[in-house]
Design a protein around this motif. Structure first.
Motif, short mmCIF file in Angstrom:
data_model
loop_
_atom_site.label_atom_id
_atom_site.label_comp_id
_atom_site.label_asym_id
_atom_site.label_seq_id
_atom_site.Cartn_x
_atom_site.Cartn_y
_atom_site.Cartn_z
N ALA A 183 0.83 -1.20 0.00
CA ALA A 183 0.00 0.00 0.00
C ALA A 183 0.87 1.26 0.00
O ALA A 183 0.59 2.23 -0.71
CB ALA A 183 -0.93 0.00 1.21
N PHE A 184 1.93 1.24 0.78
CA PHE A 184 2.85 2.38 0.85
C PHE A 184 3.54 2.59 -0.49
O PHE A 184 3.64 3.71 -0.99
CB PHE A 184 3.87 2.15 1.95
CG PHE A 184 5.00 3.14 1.95
CD1 PHE A 184 4.78 4.49 2.16
CD2 PHE A 184 6.30 2.71 1.73
CE1 PHE A 184 5.84 5.40 2.16
CE2 PHE A 184 7.36 3.60 1.71
CZ PHE A 184 7.12 4.95 1.93
N SER A 187 1.32 4.03 -3.10
CA SER A 187 1.08 5.46 -2.90
C SER A 187 2.22 6.29 -3.48
O SER A 187 2.01 7.43 -3.89
CB SER A 187 0.91 5.76 -1.40
OG SER A 187 2.15 5.63 -0.71
N LYS A 190 1.51 6.61 -7.05
CA LYS A 190 0.18 7.20 -7.25
C LYS A 190 -0.76 6.29 -8.03
O LYS A 190 -1.34 6.66 -9.05
CB LYS A 190 0.31 8.55 -7.96
CG LYS A 190 1.11 9.58 -7.16
CD LYS A 190 1.21 10.90 -7.91
CE LYS A 190 1.92 11.96 -7.06
NZ LYS A 190 3.28 11.57 -6.69
N GLN A 192 -3.98 3.25 -7.43
CA GLN A 192 -4.93 2.74 -6.47
C GLN A 192 -4.47 1.39 -5.96
O GLN A 192 -3.85 0.60 -6.67
CB GLN A 192 -6.31 2.60 -7.11
CG GLN A 192 -6.95 3.93 -7.47
CD GLN A 192 -8.34 3.75 -8.03
OE1 GLN A 192 -8.72 2.67 -8.43
NE2 GLN A 192 -9.10 4.83 -8.04
N ILE A 193 -4.79 1.12 -4.71
CA ILE A 193 -4.43 -0.16 -4.12
C ILE A 193 -5.29 -1.25 -4.75
O ILE A 193 -6.51 -1.14 -4.78
CB ILE A 193 -4.65 -0.15 -2.60
CG1 ILE A 193 -3.79 0.95 -1.97
CG2 ILE A 193 -4.31 -1.50 -1.99
CD1 ILE A 193 -4.03 1.14 -0.50
#
Length: 261
Positions: A183-184, A187, A190, A192-193
């Motif tokens: 998830a990190f 991000s 940029k 989406q998970i």
């Protein structure tokens, strides 16, 4: 002054604290190659000092009156447009004409994604060697190539445009290795998970299998996961796995992996 000390060397007593002679980059690169990275970041005055060496082939160490001969191949790199830098007055035109005899344009990473498998493998090996140097051992779970990374992560690597090129790829990959936090990492680039189902790990290989059987089971599991992740696009799956297209077709047939699977 610091630039001249590092490039041209200095003699003992040339300045306060110069308690001994020190070789410069030109000394160490004599009859070899000197690589100057981000050469457009040099100030115009520094460019002028280098220009004299490029024109005459001679330089004088700080604190010395005896010129020395510079005999080397100079390779310079920049991530900026030199002609724009010249127009803006940041790059001397005469310096560019001397240092830019042969120009090689390296395409941005977004235009050569076929290089990703080799780049990823190289960065992973660098990370492994760093772990060995710092900790004296290499963690057993450190991946060695892209096939050992989460499929969702590799997929996003190929989809991302990498505006920071190889340095950004290195940074993002090292952050994943340090945190193992998808998830990190997502991000950072940029995106989406992905669905939790995509992020979840594969079921463990049964412990009763022999090593050859376990290798085959892992290979089937890996190919099946990447095949589904790529919506059964064989060419894209082969590219992400770093396999020749014919080899992947053969393995899909051996493992009886089809879109319905």
């Amino acid at each position: 002054t610091l630039f001249e000390r590092e490039i041209f060397a200095h003699r003992k007593g040339a300045f306060t604290g110069a308690d001994r002679d020190k070789l410069g980059l030109f000394d160490r690169a004599h009859k070899g190659t000197l690589f100057l990275d981000e050469v457009t970041e040099l100030s115009p005055s520094t460019q002028a000092k280098l220009l004299r060496v490029l024109q005459d082939g001679e330089y004088t160490p700080l604190g010395s009156n005896t010129p020395k001969q510079a005999n080397m191949l100079i390779i310079a790199a920049t991530n900026k447009d030199c002609r724009v830098e010249i127009e803006q007055g940041r790059l001397r035109k005469d310096f560019f004409y001397r240092i830019g005899v042969i120009e090689l344009a390296v395409p941005p990473l977004r235009e050569r994604k076929e290089d990703l498998p080799l780049l990823i493998e190289y960065i992973l090996e660098q990370y492994r060697q760093k772990q060995l140097a710092v900790h004296g051992n290499i963690p057993s779970d450190l991946p060695t190539d892209q096939t050992m990374l989460p499929g969702a992560l590799v997929q996003e690597f190929y989809a991302y445009d990498w505006p920071g090129n190889v340095r950004e790829l290195q940074n993002v990959l090292q952050r994943y290795l340090a945190t193992r936090d998808l998830a990190f990492v997502f991000s950072l680039i940029k995106v989406q998970i992905p669905d939790r189902a995509v992020l979840s790990s594969h079921p463990p290989i049964p412990s009763h299998l022999s090593l050859p059987e376990a290798v085959k089971a892992f290979e089937k599991q890996r190919i099946a996961g990447m095949f589904a992740l790529n919506r059964y696009d064989v060419r894209k799956t082969a590219k992400m796995l770093g396999l020749p297209l014919r080899t992947l077709y053969h393995k899909l047939n051996v493992y009886q992996l089809k879109e319905s699977n």
